[in-house]
Every structure is written in structure tokens, then in C-alpha cells.
Write a protein that holds these residues in place. Structure first.
Motif, PDB file in Angstrom:
ATOM      1  N   GLY A  67       0.817  -1.210   0.000  1.00 51.30           N
ATOM      2  CA  GLY A  67       0.000   0.000   0.000  1.00 51.30           C
ATOM      3  C   GLY A  67       0.850   1.259   0.000  1.00 51.30           C
ATOM      4  O   GLY A  67       0.558   2.232  -0.708  1.00 51.30           O
ATOM      5  N   ILE A  96       2.564   1.652  -3.550  1.00 52.72           N
ATOM      6  CA  ILE A  96       1.648   2.176  -4.568  1.00 52.72           C
ATOM      7  C   ILE A  96       1.338   3.647  -4.299  1.00 52.72           C
ATOM      8  O   ILE A  96       1.321   4.478  -5.218  1.00 52.72           O
ATOM      9  CB  ILE A  96       0.352   1.349  -4.598  1.00 52.72           C
ATOM     10  N   GLY A  97       1.099   3.991  -3.033  1.00 52.42           N
ATOM     11  CA  GLY A  97       0.756   5.373  -2.695  1.00 52.42           C
ATOM     12  C   GLY A  97       1.860   6.348  -3.043  1.00 52.42           C
ATOM     13  O   GLY A  97       1.613   7.380  -3.686  1.00 52.42           O
ATOM     14  N   ALA A 139       2.400   6.606  -6.818  1.00 52.39           N
ATOM     15  CA  ALA A 139       1.322   7.383  -7.439  1.00 52.39           C
ATOM     16  C   ALA A 139       1.508   8.873  -7.192  1.00 52.39           C
ATOM     17  O   ALA A 139       1.279   9.698  -8.082  1.00 52.39           O
ATOM     18  CB  ALA A 139      -0.036   6.924  -6.896  1.00 52.39           C
ATOM     19  N   VAL A 164      -5.805  12.222  -4.544  1.00 52.11           N
ATOM     20  CA  VAL A 164      -6.138  10.817  -4.822  1.00 52.11           C
ATOM     21  C   VAL A 164      -4.969   9.911  -4.452  1.00 52.11           C
ATOM     22  O   VAL A 164      -5.144   8.860  -3.822  1.00 52.11           O
ATOM     23  CB  VAL A 164      -6.510  10.639  -6.305  1.00 52.11           C
ATOM     24  N   ALA A 165      -3.751  10.330  -4.832  1.00 54.07           N
ATOM     25  CA  ALA A 165      -2.577   9.529  -4.502  1.00 54.07           C
ATOM     26  C   ALA A 165      -2.345   9.475  -2.993  1.00 54.07           C
ATOM     27  O   ALA A 165      -1.955   8.433  -2.445  1.00 54.07           O
ATOM     28  CB  ALA A 165      -1.346  10.104  -5.198  1.00 54.07           C
ATOM     29  N   SER A 168      -4.497   6.889  -1.308  1.00 55.40           N
ATOM     30  CA  SER A 168      -3.967   5.532  -1.423  1.00 55.40           C
ATOM     31  C   SER A 168      -2.829   5.310  -0.432  1.00 55.40           C
ATOM     32  O   SER A 168      -2.659   4.205   0.104  1.00 55.40           O
ATOM     33  CB  SER A 168      -3.476   5.272  -2.846  1.00 55.40           C
ATOM     34  N   VAL A 176      -4.430   4.694   2.914  1.00 56.93           N
ATOM     35  CA  VAL A 176      -4.931   3.315   2.945  1.00 56.93           C
ATOM     36  C   VAL A 176      -3.789   2.346   3.243  1.00 56.93           C
ATOM     37  O   VAL A 176      -3.945   1.391   4.015  1.00 56.93           O
ATOM     38  CB  VAL A 176      -5.616   2.964   1.610  1.00 56.93           C
ATOM     39  N   GLY A 177      -2.621   2.597   2.628  1.00 53.20           N
ATOM     40  CA  GLY A 177      -1.458   1.766   2.920  1.00 53.20           C
ATOM     41  C   GLY A 177      -1.060   1.858   4.380  1.00 53.20           C
ATOM     42  O   GLY A 177      -0.692   0.849   5.005  1.00 53.20           O
TER      43      GLY A 177
END
Length: 412
Positions: free
Chosen positions: A27, A30-31, A34, A293-294, A297, A300-301
């Protein structure tokens, strides 16, 4: 416990279940990747807009004709209704608004340019002297038009680089005779190349002729009103005066065109700086949205890290009890679990930065999106990964440190 002991213990604990640790860091990877890619695209787009601004001119106004309306609001069908600007308007702006630095009227059209067996379909501009300064055109070879060329409607032409290369190859073409349509012109100069414009057009695919020459030699069949121009462009020396000058120009033209209060203007004034400011604000907003948005994420990670660490605390209750029984204090336990969360976040952050940089470079290479990598953004992403580990790892570490050793040892 020493820091080295805490770090060694944390690494050993993560290696014991490396698959879960890798999935947990996914997570964060990806964050951060991004964030880097999206912010790089946003900043690249902003830089592209800034480049376009420098080409358009942020201290410039463009005035174009508007439809002349008759009684009841109907658009008049006469040729004059489509050519509401003239050279008298240009002279009035120059003489009556001292804040104006340069002002020029222009005519334009398309034609076939021919030299020997070479030809090109291009646009032409009929210009006044200030046109070159307003549009930042400079002479590369030869010379510019002189006063006689402007007043005498002489058949002389200045070529843009693309047209010159098409007609003459490596030769400058100075002194040669070419034809614009059926009219012969002598090449007196060439323009320094500008390359691609902000809207993707080839700025060098153009030829320049004096305004009176264009009116008499290239547009004679159109029956233009006396002195008509298709556009007036002007610049001011001080950008702060632009809004004031716009108001003065509008008032002056309404007075000259005898437009009564309440009637619509028969001209349109375009303020380049206002258009650019709107586009810049829109791009900045889109960059913020992409970054948000990034960031979501990434959060969330972080929640994933917290969740796994809480599960780890539950699974290792007996281990925690044993540590406390042999002398480890609550702070030692807290530091151990916080170190594990930090390691997951840091490893994920490092991989995310590497993937983000590679992704941004690939986007710039294989797409039309402009990309601008920024060291500050990369540093911010690294700092965010550290903050994620600290923030989302603190609660599980605190919960582990508050366990009762006796109850922990009784746990199965």
C-alpha cells in the motif's frame, strides 16, 4: 535496549513472516509511486503552460472584429460588418493611450508559395512595423522592411524558417523572386526559427509582407473596406497596466465606432494574461486533485500497516509477556513494534520512490503528457513514508507496551 538490538529484533520479526510484510508495504509502495507520478505530470503540465505564456505574451491584448448589429439586434450582412477595425483605430490607440508600448494592425490569409519546382502551402501575414516586436520575431538573415516598403506597397517578403527550408534548402533565398499565388515577391529577409507553439502549431510556417502590400496585392478581390484590418495587437511596458489599458482601449473603440450605451461592442478584446491565469488555476487544481487521490492511497497503505501490526500484537502476546518477564520495560516493547512499523514503511517508501521515478520517466517517454521530476516532491514522499510508519505504527506499539506481563504469559 540499544537501538541496534531493537533494529535487529525488528528485522528478525519481519523476516519470520516476510510475505505478510511485503504485502503490507504494498500500500505504501503504490501510494508513494502514485504521488510522484501524478505530481510530476501536474508540474510538467504547469511548466508547459508557462512556456506557452512566454510565447503568447502576458502583457498583450489582441483585438478582433465583432459582428456589427443593426436595429433590433440583427447582424448586418454588409462586408463592413465583418471588418469593424481599421488603421485609424491603430493610430488612435498609439496616440491616445500612452501606456501602450507597441501596437500593430494585421491582415492574414493562406496561399501557395512557389519557387522554381518547389512550393509550399502556407499562411501569410500583412503587418505593420510593431508587429515584429509584439510577436518577438527577429531577423535571421537579410533585413526587415523599410519605411518605403510599408508606404509604397512594395512586393517584398520575409520568410519563416520552415518556408525558407522548403523553397531554398540550405540557401538563404535572400534576393530571390518567389510567387505568392500569382504575384511575384522579392525575398528581403528570413526570420529566426521559433519552433512549435503552445498549441502544437509550426510557428515558422509563415511569410510576412507589408500591410499595404497585402491589402493591394493579396486581398484586392475581397473588396475590403478602406483601411480595414483583421486584428490589432498591442503590448504594454508594465504588466500592471494591462487591465487599465484594456478598459481604455474598449472605451476608445466604442467612441470611435459610435456605439451607444447599452449596445454591444463590434469588436472583441482578448486579454492573454486572463486566459493564462484561468488555465494555470485549472491546472493547479487538477494537480491538487491528483495529489489528493494519490495521498488517499498512501493513507490506505498506512491503515494496512496498522492493521497488520495489531494482528502481530495479538499473535505475539506470549512473546511480549516473556520479554517483560525477563526485564524489558514498556518503552522497550513500544520501540520494538514501532521499529517494525517504521521498517515496513521505509522499505515501502524506498521501493515506491524508485517505481515512481521510473513510472514518471516512462510516462514522459511513451506518452504526450509533459513530466517534470522534482527533488522536493521526492523528498516529501520519503518524509511522508516515515510519517506513515510513525503515525500508524504508534497505536499498535502502545497497545503492546500496555499489556500485563502475567496475563500475557497466560495467553495461549
Amino acid at each position: 535496549m540499544k537501538f541496534s538490538d531493537i533494529l535487529r529484533t525488528a528485522i528478525f520479526a519481519l523476516r519470520g513472516n516476510w510475505m505478510r510484510s511485503a504485502l503490507t508495504s504494498l500500500g505504501v509502495i503504490i501510494g508513494i509511486a502514485a504521488v510522484i507520478v501524478m505530481v510530476s505530470v501536474g508540474q510538467g503540465t504547469q511548466a508547459e503552460i508557462d512556456k506557452m505564456v512566454s510565447g503568447l505574451g502576458s502583457q498583450r491584448l489582441d483585438i478582433s472584429p465583432g459582428a456589427r448589429r443593426g436595429p433590433g439586434g440583427a447582424v448586418r450582412a454588409s462586408s463592413a460588418s465583418f471588418f469593424t477595425l481599421n488603421e485609424g483605430d491603430v493610430d488612435a490607440i498609439r496616440n491616445e493611450i500612452p501606456e501602450v508600448q507597441y501596437v500593430a494592425g494585421a491582415l492574414r490569409g493562406n496561399t501557395q508559395v512557389i519557387y522554381a519546382e518547389n512550393n509550399a502551402s502556407t499562411s501569410w501575414q500583412g503587418v505593420q512595423p510593431d508587429f515584429f516586436d509584439i510577436n518577438s520575431w527577429t531577423i535571421d538573415e537579410g533585413e526587415s522592411f523599410d519605411a518605403q516598403d510599408y508606404t509604397g506597397a512594395d512586393k517584398v517578403v520575409i520568410l519563416g524558417e520552415t518556408v525558407r527550408r522548403t523553397l531554398f534548402g540550405e540557401d538563404s533565398g535572400i534576393g530571390q523572386t518567389i510567387r505568392l499565388g500569382r504575384v511575384p515577391f522579392t525575398v528581403v529577409g528570413t526570420l529566426k526559427p521559433k519552433g512549435q507553439g503552445g498549441f502544437g502549431q509550426d510557428q515558422d510556417e509563415v511569410v510576412m509582407v507589408p500591410l499595404q502590400t497585402a491589402r493591394r496585392r493579396l486581398m484586392g478581390a475581397m473588396g475590403l473596406p478602406a483601411g480595414a484590418v483583421m486584428q490589432i495587437s498591442l503590448t504594454v511596458a508594465n504588466a500592471k497596466d494591462l487591465s487599465y489599458v484594456q478598459g481604455e482601449v474598449e472605451a476608445l473603440l466604442r467612441q470611435r465606432h459610435k456605439i451607444s450605451p447599452g449596445e454591444e461592442d463590434d469588436f472583441n478584446v482578448r486579454n492573454i494574461s486572463e486566459i493564462v491565469a484561468t488555465r494555470t488555476a485549472t491546472t493547479r487544481l487538477m494537480s491538487l486533485l491528483l495529489g489528493a487521490v494519490a495521498t488517499i492511497s498512501l493513507i490506505v497503505g498506512g491503515i494496512g500497516i496498522m492493521n497488520i501490526m495489531l494482528v502481530s500484537v495479538t499473535e505475539r502476546i506470549r512473546e511480549i509477556g516473556l520479554r517483560m518477564a525477563v526485564g524489558a520495560g514498556p518503552s522497550d516493547v513500544r520501540r520494538q513494534f514501532l521499529a517494525e512499523a517504521m521498517l515496513i514503511s521505509l522499505i515501502g517508501g524506498a521501493l515506491g520512490i524508485a517505481i515512481g521515478i521510473a513510472g514518471a520517466l516512462l510516462v514522459g517517454r511513451f506518452s504526450d503528457l509533459p513530466v517534470a521530476l522534482n527533488g522536493q516532491v521526492i523528498g516529501l514522499a520519503a518524509g511522508f513514508s516515515v510519517a506513515t510508519g510513525l503515525f500508524f505504527g504508534y497505536y499498535p506499539a502502545r497497545k503492546a507496551s500496555q499489556l500485563d506481563p502475567i496475563e500475557a504469559l497466560r495467553s495461549q
